[in-house]
Design a protein around this motif. Structure first.
Motif, PDB file in Angstrom:
ATOM      1  N   HIS A  45       0.863  -1.184   0.000  1.00  0.00           N
ATOM      2  CA  HIS A  45       0.000   0.000   0.000  1.00  0.00           C
ATOM      3  C   HIS A  45       0.897   1.231   0.000  1.00  0.00           C
ATOM      4  CE1 HIS A  45      -3.973   1.911   1.475  1.00  0.00           C
ATOM      5  NE2 HIS A  45      -3.162   2.888   1.113  1.00  0.00           N
ATOM      6  N   VAL A  70       1.904   5.066   0.366  1.00  0.00           N
ATOM      7  CA  VAL A  70       1.497   6.233   1.134  1.00  0.00           C
ATOM      8  C   VAL A  70       2.583   7.294   1.004  1.00  0.00           C
ATOM      9  CG1 VAL A  70       0.063   4.995   2.801  1.00  0.00           C
ATOM     10  CG2 VAL A  70       2.500   5.251   3.247  1.00  0.00           C
ATOM     11  N   ASN A  71       2.194   8.545   1.220  1.00  0.00           N
ATOM     12  CA  ASN A  71       3.165   9.626   1.116  1.00  0.00           C
ATOM     13  C   ASN A  71       4.211   9.565   2.212  1.00  0.00           C
ATOM     14  OD1 ASN A  71       2.517  11.491  -1.156  1.00  0.00           O
ATOM     15  ND2 ASN A  71       0.524  11.516  -0.155  1.00  0.00           N
ATOM     16  N   ALA A  78       2.371   6.210   9.632  1.00  0.00           N
ATOM     17  CA  ALA A  78       1.415   5.096   9.732  1.00  0.00           C
ATOM     18  C   ALA A  78       1.236   4.564  11.154  1.00  0.00           C
ATOM     19  CB  ALA A  78       1.825   3.966   8.784  1.00  0.00           C
ATOM     20  N   GLU A 129      -1.177   6.906  12.979  1.00  0.00           N
ATOM     21  CA  GLU A 129      -2.490   6.926  12.337  1.00  0.00           C
ATOM     22  C   GLU A 129      -3.272   5.652  12.622  1.00  0.00           C
ATOM     23  OE1 GLU A 129      -1.236   9.648   8.432  1.00  0.00           O
ATOM     24  OE2 GLU A 129      -1.736   7.538   8.213  1.00  0.00           O
ATOM     25  N   TRP A 182       3.303  -0.516   4.172  1.00  0.00           N
ATOM     26  CA  TRP A 182       2.997   0.879   3.846  1.00  0.00           C
ATOM     27  C   TRP A 182       4.289   1.479   3.303  1.00  0.00           C
ATOM     28  CZ3 TRP A 182      -2.118   1.472   4.804  1.00  0.00           C
ATOM     29  CH2 TRP A 182      -2.699   0.635   5.761  1.00  0.00           C
ATOM     30  N   GLU A 217      -1.879   7.519  -3.687  1.00  0.00           N
ATOM     31  CA  GLU A 217      -1.850   6.574  -2.582  1.00  0.00           C
ATOM     32  C   GLU A 217      -2.873   5.459  -2.798  1.00  0.00           C
ATOM     33  OE1 GLU A 217      -0.337   8.891   1.290  1.00  0.00           O
ATOM     34  OE2 GLU A 217      -2.388   9.395   0.727  1.00  0.00           O
ATOM     35  N   HIS A 275      -5.917   6.035   3.207  1.00  0.00           N
ATOM     36  CA  HIS A 275      -4.979   6.450   2.164  1.00  0.00           C
ATOM     37  C   HIS A 275      -5.330   5.861   0.796  1.00  0.00           C
ATOM     38  CE1 HIS A 275      -2.225   8.728   4.695  1.00  0.00           C
ATOM     39  NE2 HIS A 275      -2.387   7.790   5.607  1.00  0.00           N
TER      40      HIS A 275
END
Length: 275
Positions: free
Chosen positions: A12, A14-15, A20, A23, A56, A87, A268
Motif C-alpha cells: 500500500h 502512502v506519502n 502510519a 495513524e 505501507w 496513494e 490512504h
C-alpha cells in the motif's frame, strides 16, 4: 500439482510511511517503522497479523527508483503524480519455499518471467533482511499476477524474531487476522480463469455482492481468500476501478471479538473492512 503458495503481504503506497504507526493506532492497529530499501529509494512501515502483513511503502529518493519497467513490476509506476504519490493498494505478494520451481512452472505456461531477484532491506536496528522476488505475467493480462517472495529465514525463525522485537504483537483492537484481499476487475471470468491456471487453484462459484454492487468469485489459499469483483453499478468499487484500474482495492481484517460493529474505512486511498 502446483508449487505451494501462501499469502505474504499487501503493498500500500502512502506519502509518509513514518506516520502510519500513529495513524493506525487510532484504529487499534499496531504498526512499526520498517526500514529502507537503500538501493531503490523506498522505505516502509509494517502492520503484521502473524506472518501476514501490510507494507505501507513510500519513496524517500525518486532519483534512486529503478527504470520504468522495473518500477512497473513493483506497482510503483502509478504512484508518481506531481509532487506526491497516488496513494492506495498496488500489489500483493505470495510466499513460497520453491521459488526456482515456480519460475520454471510459470515460464512453461507462457508467462514472461523475471527473477528470482536477490533483495534486501536494513531494519532500524541494523539487521539486514534478505529475500528473493519473482515477477511473472503477460503485458495484456489486465489484473497483474501477484509477485512472489521467498524469505531466506524460515517461517518459524521469522515469527520468533518478529515477536521478540515487537513487530508481531497484540493489537489494541484484538487478535486481528488478515483474511482476504479483494480486487476490482473488468472481466471476472477471464481474470479468474487466468489466476486459476497460473496459481494451480480452483475458484468458487460467482455470486453477487450487494454491498459493492458486482459479481464476485473467490480463490482460497488455505484460510486466506483472494476475492475478485466486477462492479456493474455505480458505487465506490466501480469508481475505484475507473480511477485506479484493475488492482487490490480492499483488505479484510477480523478481530474475532464480535463486540465492535463492522465498518469499511478508507485508509490512504483504499478500503479496509474492520470487523
Amino acid at each position: 500439482m502446483g508449487v505451494q503458495l501462501t499469502f505474504d503481504h499487501a503493498v500500500h503506497f502512502v506519502n509518509k510511511p513514518e506516520q502510519a504507526p500513529e495513524e493506525l493506532a487510532g484504529l487499534g492497529i499496531h504498526t512499526v517503522n520498517g526500514g529502507r530499501h537503500e538501493s531503490v529509494g523506498t522505505y516502509n512501515a509494517l502492520t503484521y497479523f502473524d506472518l501476514r502483513y501490510i507494507e505501507w511503502i513510500g519513496i524517500f529518493d525518486p532519483k534512486l527508483l529503478p527504470p520504468h519497467q522495473d518500477t512497473q513490476r513493483y506497482g510503483l509506476v502509478d504512484t508518481l503524480a506531481g509532487d506526491g504519490y497516488v496513494e492506495g493498494l498496488s500489489r500483493i505478494a505470495l510466499r513460497t519455499e520453491q521459488i526456482d520451481e515456480l519460475a520454471e512452472q510459470l515460464a512453461a505456461e507462457g508467462n514472461q518471467v523475471i527473477g528470482p531477484v536477490d533483495c534486501s532491506r536494513r531494519r532500524p536496528d541494523g539487521k539486514l533482511l534478505e529475500w528473493k522476488l519473482l515477477f511473472a505475467g503477460l503485458p495484456d493480462e489486465g489484473l497483474p499476477l501477484p509477485f512472489f517472495i521467498q524469505w531466506n529465514d524460515s517461517d518459524e525463525d521469522r515469527r520468533a524474531e518478529l515477536t521478540a522485537n515487537g513487530t508481531i504483537t497484540d493489537h489494541a483492537r484484538g487478535p486481528i487476522t488478515l483474511d482476504y484481499v479483494a480486487f476490482t476487475v473488468r472481466d471476472l471470468g477471464k481474470t479468474v480463469s487466468r489466476w486459476e491456471k497460473w496459481l494451480h487453484l480452483e475458484a468458487g462459484e460467482a455470486v453477487y455482492d450487494d454491498y459493492w454492487k458486482g459479481k464476485k468469485q473467490v480463490i482460497s489459499l488455505g484460510s486466506f481468500q483472494l476475492v475478485f469483483l466486477e462492479p456493474d453499478q455505480e458505487g465506490p468499487a466501480r469508481e475505484y476501478l475507473q480511477s485506479r484500474g484493475e488492482r487490490p482495492f480492499l483488505v479484510g481484517l477480523n478481530s474475532g471479538q464480535g463486540g465492535s460493529p463492522e465498518q469499511y474505512v478508507n485508509i490512504h486511498g483504499s478500503f479496509y473492512h474492520l470487523k
